[in-house]
Design a protein around this motif. Sequence first.
Motif, mmCIF file in Angstrom:
data_model
loop_
_atom_site.group_PDB
_atom_site.id
_atom_site.type_symbol
_atom_site.label_atom_id
_atom_site.label_comp_id
_atom_site.label_asym_id
_atom_site.label_seq_id
_atom_site.Cartn_x
_atom_site.Cartn_y
_atom_site.Cartn_z
ATOM 1 N N THR A 1 25.874 -8.526 -3.149
ATOM 2 C CA THR A 1 24.484 -8.065 -3.207
ATOM 3 C C THR A 1 24.421 -6.543 -3.131
ATOM 4 O O THR A 1 25.158 -5.918 -2.354
ATOM 5 C CB THR A 1 23.660 -8.682 -2.070
ATOM 6 N N VAL A 2 23.527 -5.990 -3.937
ATOM 7 C CA VAL A 2 23.204 -4.567 -3.884
ATOM 8 C C VAL A 2 21.742 -4.456 -3.472
ATOM 9 O O VAL A 2 20.901 -5.259 -3.904
ATOM 10 C CB VAL A 2 23.429 -3.894 -5.246
ATOM 11 N N TYR A 3 21.459 -3.463 -2.656
ATOM 12 C CA TYR A 3 20.113 -3.277 -2.130
ATOM 13 C C TYR A 3 19.541 -1.937 -2.583
ATOM 14 O O TYR A 3 20.273 -0.981 -2.815
ATOM 15 C CB TYR A 3 20.132 -3.320 -0.604
ATOM 16 N N LEU A 4 18.218 -1.889 -2.645
ATOM 17 C CA LEU A 4 17.515 -0.628 -2.861
ATOM 18 C C LEU A 4 16.412 -0.551 -1.810
ATOM 19 O O LEU A 4 15.434 -1.298 -1.872
ATOM 20 C CB LEU A 4 16.918 -0.548 -4.263
ATOM 21 N N GLN A 5 16.625 0.332 -0.842
ATOM 22 C CA GLN A 5 15.616 0.563 0.183
ATOM 23 C C GLN A 5 14.676 1.649 -0.322
ATOM 24 O O GLN A 5 15.123 2.753 -0.660
ATOM 25 C CB GLN A 5 16.277 1.000 1.488
ATOM 26 N N MET A 6 13.388 1.346 -0.360
ATOM 27 C CA MET A 6 12.396 2.286 -0.864
ATOM 28 C C MET A 6 11.383 2.567 0.242
ATOM 29 O O MET A 6 10.734 1.642 0.748
ATOM 30 C CB MET A 6 11.681 1.704 -2.087
ATOM 31 N N ASN A 7 11.280 3.816 0.620
ATOM 32 C CA ASN A 7 10.371 4.233 1.688
ATOM 33 C C ASN A 7 9.278 5.148 1.141
ATOM 34 O O ASN A 7 9.426 5.729 0.072
ATOM 35 C CB ASN A 7 11.151 4.958 2.781
ATOM 36 N N SER A 8 8.208 5.271 1.911
ATOM 37 C CA SER A 8 7.091 6.152 1.539
ATOM 38 C C SER A 8 6.666 5.932 0.088
ATOM 39 O O SER A 8 6.549 6.881 -0.690
ATOM 40 C CB SER A 8 7.491 7.616 1.755
ATOM 41 N N LEU A 9 6.427 4.690 -0.246
ATOM 42 C CA LEU A 9 6.112 4.355 -1.632
ATOM 43 C C LEU A 9 4.807 4.981 -2.085
ATOM 44 O O LEU A 9 3.855 5.134 -1.291
ATOM 45 C CB LEU A 9 6.068 2.842 -1.812
ATOM 46 N N LYS A 10 4.777 5.350 -3.356
ATOM 47 C CA LYS A 10 3.613 5.983 -3.973
ATOM 48 C C LYS A 10 3.128 5.127 -5.132
ATOM 49 O O LYS A 10 3.913 4.368 -5.715
ATOM 50 C CB LYS A 10 4.013 7.362 -4.491
ATOM 51 N N PRO A 11 1.872 5.264 -5.508
ATOM 52 C CA PRO A 11 1.384 4.489 -6.665
ATOM 53 C C PRO A 11 2.220 4.716 -7.923
ATOM 54 O O PRO A 11 2.388 3.787 -8.719
ATOM 55 C CB PRO A 11 -0.036 5.015 -6.833
ATOM 56 N N THR B 1 12.112 -7.257 -11.055
ATOM 57 C CA THR B 1 11.154 -7.651 -10.028
ATOM 58 C C THR B 1 10.030 -6.615 -10.002
ATOM 59 O O THR B 1 10.293 -5.409 -10.058
ATOM 60 C CB THR B 1 11.834 -7.792 -8.651
ATOM 61 N N GLN B 2 8.799 -7.094 -9.936
ATOM 62 C CA GLN B 2 7.652 -6.211 -10.009
ATOM 63 C C GLN B 2 7.367 -5.575 -8.660
ATOM 64 O O GLN B 2 7.298 -6.264 -7.638
ATOM 65 C CB GLN B 2 6.408 -6.987 -10.469
ATOM 66 N N VAL B 3 7.183 -4.260 -8.673
ATOM 67 C CA VAL B 3 6.742 -3.518 -7.488
ATOM 68 C C VAL B 3 5.415 -2.854 -7.848
ATOM 69 O O VAL B 3 5.329 -2.112 -8.832
ATOM 70 C CB VAL B 3 7.771 -2.454 -7.066
ATOM 71 N N THR B 4 4.399 -3.144 -7.061
ATOM 72 C CA THR B 4 3.079 -2.552 -7.273
ATOM 73 C C THR B 4 2.645 -1.858 -5.992
ATOM 74 O O THR B 4 2.624 -2.479 -4.923
ATOM 75 C CB THR B 4 2.046 -3.613 -7.668
ATOM 76 N N VAL B 5 2.314 -0.577 -6.109
ATOM 77 C CA VAL B 5 1.903 0.216 -4.956
ATOM 78 C C VAL B 5 0.447 0.622 -5.155
ATOM 79 O O VAL B 5 0.124 1.323 -6.117
ATOM 80 C CB VAL B 5 2.793 1.451 -4.784
ATOM 81 N N SER B 6 -0.409 0.182 -4.250
ATOM 82 C CA SER B 6 -1.825 0.507 -4.355
ATOM 83 C C SER B 6 -2.136 1.761 -3.546
ATOM 84 O O SER B 6 -1.493 2.043 -2.536
ATOM 85 C CB SER B 6 -2.667 -0.661 -3.861
ATOM 86 N N SER B 7 -3.144 2.492 -3.993
ATOM 87 C CA SER B 7 -3.506 3.737 -3.304
ATOM 88 C C SER B 7 -4.517 3.493 -2.199
ATOM 89 O O SER B 7 -5.075 2.435 -2.066
ATOM 90 C CB SER B 7 -4.067 4.722 -4.319
ATOM 91 N N GLN C 1 0.837 -1.198 0.000
ATOM 92 C CA GLN C 1 0.000 0.000 0.000
ATOM 93 C C GLN C 1 0.869 1.244 0.000
ATOM 94 O O GLN C 1 2.039 1.212 0.414
ATOM 95 C CB GLN C 1 -0.902 -0.011 1.224
ATOM 96 N N ALA C 2 0.291 2.325 -0.452
ATOM 97 C CA ALA C 2 1.000 3.603 -0.443
ATOM 98 C C ALA C 2 1.488 3.919 0.967
ATOM 99 O O ALA C 2 0.764 3.685 1.945
ATOM 100 C CB ALA C 2 0.088 4.712 -0.957
ATOM 101 N N GLY C 3 2.718 4.411 1.053
ATOM 102 C CA GLY C 3 3.321 4.736 2.334
ATOM 103 C C GLY C 3 4.189 3.634 2.909
ATOM 104 O O GLY C 3 4.951 3.877 3.859
ATOM 105 N N ALA C 4 4.095 2.447 2.346
ATOM 106 C CA ALA C 4 4.882 1.320 2.838
ATOM 107 C C ALA C 4 6.318 1.402 2.342
ATOM 108 O O ALA C 4 6.681 2.275 1.531
ATOM 109 C CB ALA C 4 4.239 0.008 2.394
ATOM 110 N N SER C 5 7.120 0.458 2.834
ATOM 111 C CA SER C 5 8.510 0.355 2.422
ATOM 112 C C SER C 5 8.786 -1.024 1.844
ATOM 113 O O SER C 5 8.112 -2.005 2.190
ATOM 114 C CB SER C 5 9.445 0.577 3.620
#
Length: 124
Positions: A78-88, A118-124, A13-17
């Motif tokens: 390994t390389v990482y990508l930390q994603m915070n406050s995700l938006k649609p 890798t698929q990232v889907t952010v729902s509103s 969901q939106a706002g997740a990490s």
Amino acid sequence: QVQLVESGGGLVQAGASLRLSCAASGRTFSSLTIAWFRQAPGKEREFVAAISRSGDYTHYPEVMKGRFTISRDNAKNTVYLQMNSLKPEDTAVYYCAERREFGIRSSPTDYDYWGQGTQVTVSS
């Protein structure tokens, strides 16, 4: 040649990490610049972040700064990508890519090998 495998995507969901991982196998991982790109349906591939071989230098486009953080663990290949406050609008397939030449670049054409994404889907 290095094989790259992304993982960690999903539906949130939106706002997740989320933290994405890019695991590499093959020749010396620490000698490579690694970047993350993303591509949404109908859009061009977009630069997200890149990290130097040592991990001392990182680069982000302005729109990604503050929410996304790239890091690497050369001992774990390994390389990482930390994603915070995700938006649609962050919804996309996320790819990691390696660049064999020295220096960080933000164009997909400057990278030599790519993972499957890798698929990232952010729902509103």
